[in-house]
Design a protein around this motif. Sequence first.
Motif, mmCIF file in Angstrom:
data_model
loop_
_atom_site.group_PDB
_atom_site.id
_atom_site.type_symbol
_atom_site.label_atom_id
_atom_site.label_comp_id
_atom_site.label_asym_id
_atom_site.label_seq_id
_atom_site.Cartn_x
_atom_site.Cartn_y
_atom_site.Cartn_z
ATOM 1 N N TRP A 18 27.871 88.269 -49.401
ATOM 2 C CA TRP A 18 28.712 87.362 -48.636
ATOM 3 C C TRP A 18 27.667 86.079 -48.017
ATOM 4 O O TRP A 18 28.100 84.904 -48.089
ATOM 5 C CB TRP A 18 29.396 87.866 -47.510
ATOM 6 N N ASN A 19 26.695 86.260 -47.450
ATOM 7 C CA ASN A 19 25.596 84.926 -47.040
ATOM 8 C C ASN A 19 24.973 84.492 -48.279
ATOM 9 O O ASN A 19 24.896 83.058 -47.914
ATOM 10 C CB ASN A 19 24.651 85.628 -45.924
ATOM 11 N N GLN A 20 24.484 85.128 -49.074
ATOM 12 C CA GLN A 20 23.946 84.349 -50.248
ATOM 13 C C GLN A 20 24.756 84.073 -51.485
ATOM 14 O O GLN A 20 24.405 83.204 -52.358
ATOM 15 C CB GLN A 20 22.787 85.203 -50.831
ATOM 16 N N GLY A 21 25.930 84.531 -51.468
ATOM 17 C CA GLY A 21 26.955 84.303 -52.376
ATOM 18 C C GLY A 21 26.671 84.841 -53.886
ATOM 19 O O GLY A 21 27.066 84.549 -54.880
ATOM 20 N N ASP A 22 25.886 85.976 -53.730
ATOM 21 C CA ASP A 22 25.344 86.573 -54.992
ATOM 22 C C ASP A 22 26.552 87.623 -55.312
ATOM 23 O O ASP A 22 26.521 88.996 -55.162
ATOM 24 C CB ASP A 22 24.265 87.597 -54.829
ATOM 25 N N THR A 28 26.144 96.733 -57.119
ATOM 26 C CA THR A 28 25.227 97.553 -56.354
ATOM 27 C C THR A 28 25.755 98.535 -55.190
ATOM 28 O O THR A 28 25.183 99.435 -54.940
ATOM 29 C CB THR A 28 23.810 96.709 -55.704
ATOM 30 N N TYR A 29 26.863 97.780 -54.582
ATOM 31 C CA TYR A 29 27.215 98.312 -53.343
ATOM 32 C C TYR A 29 28.579 99.041 -53.528
ATOM 33 O O TYR A 29 28.886 99.745 -52.670
ATOM 34 C CB TYR A 29 27.199 97.279 -52.338
ATOM 35 N N ALA A 56 35.731 87.935 -57.936
ATOM 36 C CA ALA A 56 36.599 86.765 -58.196
ATOM 37 C C ALA A 56 36.905 86.619 -56.640
ATOM 38 O O ALA A 56 36.848 85.298 -56.293
ATOM 39 C CB ALA A 56 37.484 87.038 -58.919
ATOM 40 N N ARG A 57 37.025 87.439 -55.775
ATOM 41 C CA ARG A 57 37.499 87.408 -54.331
ATOM 42 C C ARG A 57 36.213 86.718 -53.574
ATOM 43 O O ARG A 57 36.550 85.562 -52.991
ATOM 44 C CB ARG A 57 37.976 88.583 -53.684
ATOM 45 N N VAL A 58 35.110 87.076 -53.901
ATOM 46 C CA VAL A 58 34.028 86.556 -53.295
ATOM 47 C C VAL A 58 33.738 85.018 -53.509
ATOM 48 O O VAL A 58 33.614 84.297 -52.853
ATOM 49 C CB VAL A 58 32.734 87.289 -53.552
ATOM 50 N N ILE A 59 33.893 84.579 -54.835
ATOM 51 C CA ILE A 59 33.647 83.321 -55.413
ATOM 52 C C ILE A 59 34.834 82.352 -55.125
ATOM 53 O O ILE A 59 34.726 81.196 -54.733
ATOM 54 C CB ILE A 59 33.689 83.265 -56.760
ATOM 55 N N PRO A 66 30.775 77.336 -48.839
ATOM 56 C CA PRO A 66 29.720 77.836 -49.711
ATOM 57 C C PRO A 66 28.584 78.193 -48.861
ATOM 58 O O PRO A 66 27.485 78.781 -49.409
ATOM 59 C CB PRO A 66 29.160 76.622 -50.738
ATOM 60 N N ASP A 67 28.202 77.674 -47.856
ATOM 61 C CA ASP A 67 27.095 78.047 -46.795
ATOM 62 C C ASP A 67 27.474 78.997 -45.674
ATOM 63 O O ASP A 67 26.667 79.126 -44.826
ATOM 64 C CB ASP A 67 26.594 76.654 -46.195
ATOM 65 N N GLN A 68 28.413 79.715 -45.902
ATOM 66 C CA GLN A 68 29.069 80.626 -44.966
ATOM 67 C C GLN A 68 27.691 81.757 -44.667
ATOM 68 O O GLN A 68 26.963 82.039 -45.680
ATOM 69 C CB GLN A 68 30.377 81.373 -45.365
ATOM 70 N N HIS A 69 28.242 82.204 -43.387
ATOM 71 C CA HIS A 69 27.075 82.990 -42.829
ATOM 72 C C HIS A 69 27.585 84.051 -41.781
ATOM 73 O O HIS A 69 28.487 83.412 -40.876
ATOM 74 C CB HIS A 69 25.801 82.395 -42.276
ATOM 75 N N PHE A 70 27.457 85.273 -41.977
ATOM 76 C CA PHE A 70 27.721 86.256 -41.101
ATOM 77 C C PHE A 70 26.740 86.776 -40.485
ATOM 78 O O PHE A 70 25.630 86.785 -40.860
ATOM 79 C CB PHE A 70 28.291 87.629 -41.978
ATOM 80 N N ASP A 71 26.854 86.517 -39.144
ATOM 81 C CA ASP A 71 25.794 87.047 -37.967
ATOM 82 C C ASP A 71 26.235 88.378 -37.500
ATOM 83 O O ASP A 71 26.967 88.303 -36.926
ATOM 84 C CB ASP A 71 25.444 85.891 -37.052
#
Length: 150
Positions: A18-22, A28-29, A56-59, A66-71
Motif C-alpha cells: 500500500w505505501n510503496q505501491g508494489d 508474498t502475503y 488490480a484493486r491496489v493499482i 499515488p503517494d498515499q501512506h498509511f501511518d
Amino acid sequence: MSERSRKTRLRHFIHRVWNQGDADSAATYLAPTYRIRHDPGDPWNGMTLDLAGFKARVIRLRAAFPDQHFDIQGLYADGDTVVMTWLWNATHLGDLPDFPATGHTIEMSGATAYGFDRSDMLTGHWQVTDRLGVYQQLQRNKLSPRPDPP
C-alpha cells in the motif's frame, strides 16, 4: 506463527503493497483468495478476490493518490486476527468520478481487522473508515483547486 510475527508480517504488507505501491509483492502475503468482508463504500465490499483481482484493486485505488501512506497507529492481535488502527494521507493527483485532481492533501483514519490462515497468509479484512470525511475534503478541494505551479 506467533501474534508478534503476524504483526510484523502485516507491517511489511502495508509498507510494500500500500505505501510503496508494489502490487506484485502482494503474492508474498496473500492466501489464494482474499475476502473483503466489510468495507462500506469500497467498490469491492463483499467480494472475494484472487491475486490478480487484488493487484488490480491496489493499482486502481492508488491511481488518484499515488503517494498515499498509511501511518500505523497500533496493532492488536487475537488468535488469527490482527487489528490495525491507522492514519492515511495522500495527495489527490488523479481524477476520480466527479472530482478532478486538485493537488490537495487528503487525510483519513480507520481500523482494519486482517485475518490470517494457518500458513500466515492474509485471507481478508473487515474495515471501518472515515469515508464521509474524505468526501467532504474532496468536495471542499473541488471548490478551491490549487493553482498550477509556475
